[in-house]
Write an enzyme that holds these catalytic residues in place. Structure first.
Site, PDB file in Angstrom:
ATOM      1  CD  GLU A  52      -2.929  -1.128   0.071  1.00 63.92           C
ATOM      2  OE1 GLU A  52      -2.978  -0.132  -0.669  1.00 63.92           O
ATOM      3  OE2 GLU A  52      -3.648  -2.132  -0.096  1.00 63.92           O
ATOM      4  CB  CYS A  96      -6.421  -2.502   6.281  1.00 65.05           C
ATOM      5  SG  CYS A  96      -6.648  -4.238   6.731  1.00 65.05           S
ATOM      6  CG  HIS A 102      -4.692  -4.857   2.021  1.00 65.33           C
ATOM      7  ND1 HIS A 102      -5.023  -3.545   1.765  1.00 65.33           N
ATOM      8  CD2 HIS A 102      -5.530  -5.258   3.023  1.00 65.33           C
ATOM      9  CE1 HIS A 102      -6.012  -3.171   2.574  1.00 65.33           C
ATOM     10  NE2 HIS A 102      -6.338  -4.195   3.342  1.00 65.33           N
TER      11      HIS A 102
HETATM   12  N1  PCA Z   1      -8.623  -6.583   6.508  1.00 68.68           N
HETATM   13  C1  PCA Z   1      -9.543  -5.488   6.698  1.00 68.68           C
HETATM   14  C2  PCA Z   1      -9.515  -5.205   8.165  1.00 68.68           C
HETATM   15  C3  PCA Z   1      -8.900  -6.409   8.799  1.00 68.68           C
HETATM   16  C4  PCA Z   1      -8.268  -7.143   7.704  1.00 68.68           C
HETATM   17  O1  PCA Z   1      -7.526  -8.129   7.806  1.00 68.68           O
HETATM   18  C5  PCA Z   1      -9.266  -4.302   5.787  1.00 68.68           C
HETATM   19  O2  PCA Z   1      -8.790  -4.527   4.659  1.00 68.68           O
HETATM   20  O3  PCA Z   1      -9.514  -3.167   6.167  1.00 68.68           O
END
Ligand code: PCA
Length: 207
Positions: A78, A141, A162
């Site tokens: 990200e 996240c 992610h």
């Molecule tokens: N993914 C979510 C929140 C917790 C996770 O593992 C997100 O992409 O915001």
């Protein structure tokens, strides 16, 4: 000084979150630094205090937060976090948010402080299925990435990756996935690259 890596507990009715499972597969030390692992609650209120406690307790020299991106088939490094909370799917404590800032008065966006071009290059050489992403979403996240970049000192390499579904999620519902072992290798490489490139005083690590 430690390096801090976090995952998230399962959420949205899932029984498994690769970001939580993965941290158990990481080495205990990296380049002579202790690797501290923690699992964060998917609770937009509780996570704020949890992060503060972790940062204060460990004073980390580098921080990498991890979470699951359902529906993405590659690891996503990200690039930016937005000062925005906006989600219909309730978090694990039942909270929803609409049009709210992560931090009142904070800048609209913050750029990752990971050496992301170097990480992408190392991943490419290692055959890791990954991409650069310019949206961490507007859920937990993104909130954690924004809080981390706001609260930690500027010279602490800090960022968010992610993860795609792993084999456990693909078994419960057929979908594209990347094996957890490959994901763990990718995250180890990302951490090594961060220690090597973002902290220039660090001795170079053997790969
Ligand atoms: N993914 C979510 C929140 C917790 C996770 O593992 C997100 O992409 O915001």
């Amino acid at each position: 000084m430690a390096v801090l890596v976090t995952g998230f507990e399962p959420f949205a009715g899932l029984l498994h979150n690769p970001s939580h499972a993965l941290i158990e597969h990481l080495p205990h030390t990296l380049g002579g630094e202790e690797l501290v692992r923690a699992t964060l609650p998917v609770d937009t209120q509780a996570v704020v205090q949890r992060l503060e406690t972790l940062y204060a307790a460990h004073q980390p020299k580098a921080v990498l937060h991890l979470g699951l991106a359902q529906g993405r088939s590659l690891l996503s490094l990200e690039q930016v976090a937005l000062n925005l909370l906006d989600f219909d799917i309730p978090d694990n404590a039942g909270h929803r948010r609409q049009d709210q800032p992560v931090l009142e008065g904070g800048p609209l966006a913050l750029l990752t402080r990971l050496p992301y071009r170097d990480i992408l290059e190392v991943w490419k050489a290692a055959g890791i299925p990954a991409q650069l992403s310019n949206s961490a979403g507007t859920y937990l996240c993104n909130q954690v990435m924004y809080l981390a970049l706001s609260k930690l000192p500027q010279d602490v390499p800090t960022g968010f990756i992610h993860l795609p579904p792993d084999e456990t999620l693909a078994l419960s519902r057929p979908q594209p996935y990347v094996p957890l072992e490959v994901q763990a290798r990718a995250i180890t490489l990302a951490l090594e690259t961060t220690l090597t490139f973002a902290l220039p005083n660090q001795p170079r690590l053997d790969r």
